[in-house]
Design a protein around this motif. Structure first.
Motif, mmCIF file in Angstrom:
data_model
loop_
_atom_site.group_PDB
_atom_site.id
_atom_site.type_symbol
_atom_site.label_atom_id
_atom_site.label_comp_id
_atom_site.label_asym_id
_atom_site.label_seq_id
_atom_site.Cartn_x
_atom_site.Cartn_y
_atom_site.Cartn_z
ATOM 1 N N UNK A 45 43.362 -42.348 27.156
ATOM 2 C CA UNK A 45 44.495 -41.616 26.587
ATOM 3 C C UNK A 45 45.597 -42.611 26.239
ATOM 4 N N UNK A 46 46.261 -42.383 25.130
ATOM 5 C CA UNK A 46 47.378 -43.235 24.719
ATOM 6 C C UNK A 46 48.177 -42.558 23.642
ATOM 7 N N UNK A 47 49.122 -43.283 23.081
ATOM 8 C CA UNK A 47 49.936 -42.750 21.990
ATOM 9 C C UNK A 47 49.083 -42.699 20.726
ATOM 10 N N UNK A 48 48.983 -41.522 20.131
ATOM 11 C CA UNK A 48 48.096 -41.323 18.977
ATOM 12 C C UNK A 48 48.523 -42.173 17.794
ATOM 13 N N UNK A 49 47.541 -42.744 17.114
ATOM 14 C CA UNK A 49 47.785 -43.529 15.897
ATOM 15 C C UNK A 49 47.040 -42.966 14.689
ATOM 16 N N UNK A 50 46.155 -41.990 14.914
ATOM 17 C CA UNK A 50 45.406 -41.368 13.811
ATOM 18 C C UNK A 50 45.365 -39.860 14.051
ATOM 19 N N UNK A 51 45.872 -39.108 13.091
ATOM 20 C CA UNK A 51 45.800 -37.642 13.160
ATOM 21 C C UNK A 51 44.513 -37.202 12.462
ATOM 22 N N UNK A 52 43.787 -36.289 13.068
ATOM 23 C CA UNK A 52 42.508 -35.839 12.513
ATOM 24 C C UNK A 52 42.679 -34.439 11.916
ATOM 25 N N UNK A 53 42.384 -34.330 10.632
ATOM 26 C CA UNK A 53 42.411 -33.040 9.944
ATOM 27 C C UNK A 53 40.967 -32.631 9.663
ATOM 28 N N UNK A 54 40.576 -31.450 10.117
ATOM 29 C CA UNK A 54 39.175 -31.033 9.974
ATOM 30 C C UNK A 54 39.092 -29.513 10.029
ATOM 31 N N UNK A 55 37.965 -28.993 9.575
ATOM 32 C CA UNK A 55 37.718 -27.545 9.602
ATOM 33 C C UNK A 55 36.915 -27.207 10.849
ATOM 34 N N UNK A 56 37.375 -26.215 11.596
ATOM 35 C CA UNK A 56 36.739 -25.855 12.864
ATOM 36 C C UNK A 56 35.357 -25.247 12.687
ATOM 37 N N UNK A 57 35.039 -24.748 11.514
ATOM 38 C CA UNK A 57 33.764 -24.056 11.328
ATOM 39 C C UNK A 57 32.631 -25.009 10.965
#
Length: 637
Positions: A45-57
């Motif tokens: 765990x750490x400070x996020x550097x990449x946000x992930x955008x995705x479809x849950x389905x």
């Protein structure tokens, strides 16, 4: 790593992210009712550097493999290690608190978080003939937030689908492109209606729907261009991939993309000429596309030369009346028209129209397009009667063939309204322009650039009709919309600045009008140059406002600048030059400089008598001005 993958579902299908949430995450967090993140070892765990955008389905396996590949591509960047913010891990899935976020969160806090994280990866999992993320409101909202924040945004296809995508770019490029270009927040879905409503409200309150969708589509086109470049690198001999990439680069609109497309077409043209000869149809097709691209870039001389070569080749190979030949005839007419060579363009448009009528009939849409183009050309040539007949014919035909709300019909409606306005038939023009406006608002949206252009047209027509109070809110709307959609320095924005400034001048609101016209003059100087005729006209308009405010010294300097610039570019007896001569004479008279004013007003009168005749309204106005001046000094005309 994200740990071991979950097993397949009961039917053997891979689990979606939604399935993983319900079958695994909720079970593991049942006791604490918190986020799975709290159960991970601190080392992971750490400070996020990449946000992930995705479809849950979509399949969770594909999400994991995409992020693994993305992580591998960043592995050399040791200064900025990839620590992923993944909603299924970082957000507690038990609480409904997220359904009650305040409006400020949607419009500000979320975007700030995206910016702070710094990078975003968009996972494009193919699904149902398209990409699942493109149908999800959350994913579209996340793309927009990343673009607005100016962070690094990368789209990635799961490696399981990479080979199939490359083949699809060859076999069904149009289908792939349509799937991306059809992205619309209005048609997107969300698991929570509250989220969907909040996203829609946040978009309308910040960038507006048109700008939102423009941003999203631009990101997707960037990804598609990268995918095409990669595919072409592995299949350099594939002409279809090259053609697809060129088409996409042309549609992208940016200078760098057009330059890249131009280079690709020049390479292809040279290769074809060496291999196939000049008059081969494949070569002529490349020549035609390159000419059209050069025209879009304003390289009209070279575009004309290529268009003429392509036209000669089509006439030789296919004949003078082939539809492809007639298309080039029309294109050449358009190029000549853009260069101001209207007399040369007219016979080409007439030839194209006659050929289309023979080939397709009078009511075919291709025929109607040429009829409309010829009508607009004749309008520019002041052949207004025939221009009106052609524009009415085009409008009637489009209504019959395409319906009253089709984009071509609405454009024709607007064109005819503008022509009637130009002819002084304002009462007939107003319902047409209002109809065009209502149609564009419905079909394109309230903030689309074409809608805003029509808003401005209606506003300026109302100004000419003397209905200034009705015009003001429309012109303010047009300016605000253009600033928001296109930026403060865009040419259309500056036109709106000018229109509102002139209206406020007419309304006597000089304190508001002056800064608008100063802004417009600065913008025109930067974009068109200090000596451009439009810039000079703005200098004259600002001078008139300054005269009304009593700033006669600066007003005189602007008028002298306008006159000197016109004398460098136009003849001394051009009507526009004479108008500036007269204006400067009247200003000098107002300043008490009778000796300076008299020769200018006499010069304007003499030239107008020669050019326009003694009874022309402009000549009579000049006679009145000089007569009044001389009378004030005890002299006679």
């Amino acid at each position: 790593g994200l740990g071991p993958r979950p097993p397949p579902g009961a039917g053997g299908e891979p689990l979606s992210t939604e399935d993983v949430c319900h079958e695994i995450v909720l079970d593991r967090t049942r006791a604490q009712k918190g986020a799975l993140l709290a159960q991970l070892p601190s080392a992971r765990v750490g400070v996020a550097t990449v946000y992930v955008s995705h479809a849950w389905r979509c399949a969770f396996d594909e999400l994991v493999s995409t992020l693994e590949e993305h992580h591998a591509s960043l592995s050399s960047d040791t200064d900025h290690p990839a620590i992923y913010w993944l909603d299924i891990v970082c957000v507690g899935q038990w609480s409904d608190a997220l359904d009650h976020r305040q409006f400020e969160w949607w419009t500000s806090s979320f975007a700030s978080a995206i910016k702070q994280i710094g990078r975003t990866v968009l996972v494009l999992s193919p699904k149902g003939g398209g990409f699942a993320a493109m149908t999800r409101a959350w994913c579209l909202f996340e793309i927009n937030a990343a673009v607005a924040a100016g962070v690094d945004l990368r789209a990635a296809v799961p490696p399981e689908h990479a080979e199939a995508l490359e083949q699809a770019l060859v076999d069904d490029f149009d289908g792939v492109r349509r799937a991306l270009d059809a992205v619309s927040l209005r048609r997107a879905h969300a698991s929570s209606q509250a989220d969907l409503d909040a996203i829609m409200s946040a978009v309308q309150a910040t960038c507006g729907m048109h700008e939102f969708e423009t941003r999203v589509i631009a990101v997707l086109r960037e990804w598609l261009a990268a995918a095409l470049r990669s595919a072409l690198a592995s299949r350099p001999e594939n002409t279809e991939l090259r053609a697809h990439l060129v088409a996409l680069l042309k549609a992208g609109g940016g200078k760098a993309w057009r330059t890249e497309a131009e280079g690709l077409l020049r390479e292809e043209l040279e290769a074809h000429e060496q291999r196939l000869g000049v008059e081969n149809m494949e070569n002529l097709g490349v020549m035609k596309r390159l000419g059209a691209l050069l025209a879009e870039q304003g390289k009209l001389d070279e575009a004309e030369a290529l268009c003429r070569r392509a036209l000669h080749g089509h006439e030789t190979v296919l004949g003078a009346d082939d539809p492809s030949t007639l298309g080039l005839v029309s294109s050449l007419g358009g190029l000549l028209s853009e260069q101001g060579r209207l007399g040369e363009a007219e016979p080409l448009y007439r030839r194209a129209l006659e050929g289309r009528e023979r080939q397709h009939g009078a009511e075919h849409t291709d025929t109607l397009i040429v009829a409309s183009n010829l009508g607009m050309l004749l309008w520019d040539m002041s052949k207004l009667d025939e221009a009106e007949l052609l524009l009415r014919r085009a409008l009637h035909g489009f209504e019959h063939q395409l319906g009253v709300t089709h984009a071509s019909t609405l454009t024709s409606t607007n064109n005819l309204g503008m022509l009637l306005w130009d002819r002084g038939e304002r009462a007939d023009a107003e319902p047409l322009l209002r109809r065009a406006l209502e149609g564009r608002e419905t079909e394109l949206g309230m903030s689309h650039p074409n809608t805003l252009a029509t808003v401005g047209n209606v506003g300026m027509l109302l100004k000419d009709l003397g209905r200034l109070d009705e015009a003001e809110p429309l012109l303010r709307r047009a300016l605000h919309g253009h600033e928001h959609q296109l930026g403060a320095e865009h040419a259309d924005t500056l036109t709106s600045v000018v229109n509102l400034g002139i209206l406020l001048w007419d309304m006597g609101k000089l304190e508001e009008a002056e800064p608008l016209l100063r802004r417009a003059l600065r913008g025109s100087e930067q974009q068109l140059g200090a000596d451009h005729l439009e810039t000079l006209a703005l200098a004259g308009t600002l001078s008139a406002v300054l005269q009304a405010r009593g700033a006669l010294g600066e007003a005189e300097a602007l008028l002298r600048r306008e006159l000197d610039g016109k004398l460098r570019q136009l003849s001394a007896e051009d009507p526009s030059t004479l108008a500036s001569v007269s204006d400067l004479g009247m200003l000098l008279w107002a300043r008490g400089d009778i000796d300076g004013a008299t020769p200018l007003l006499r010069r304007a009168l003499d030239a107008r008598e020669r050019r326009l005749g003694r009874e022309h309204p402009d000549t009579l106005a000049s006679a009145g001005h000089l007569g009044s001046l001389l009378k004030s000094t005890g002299k006679q005309l």
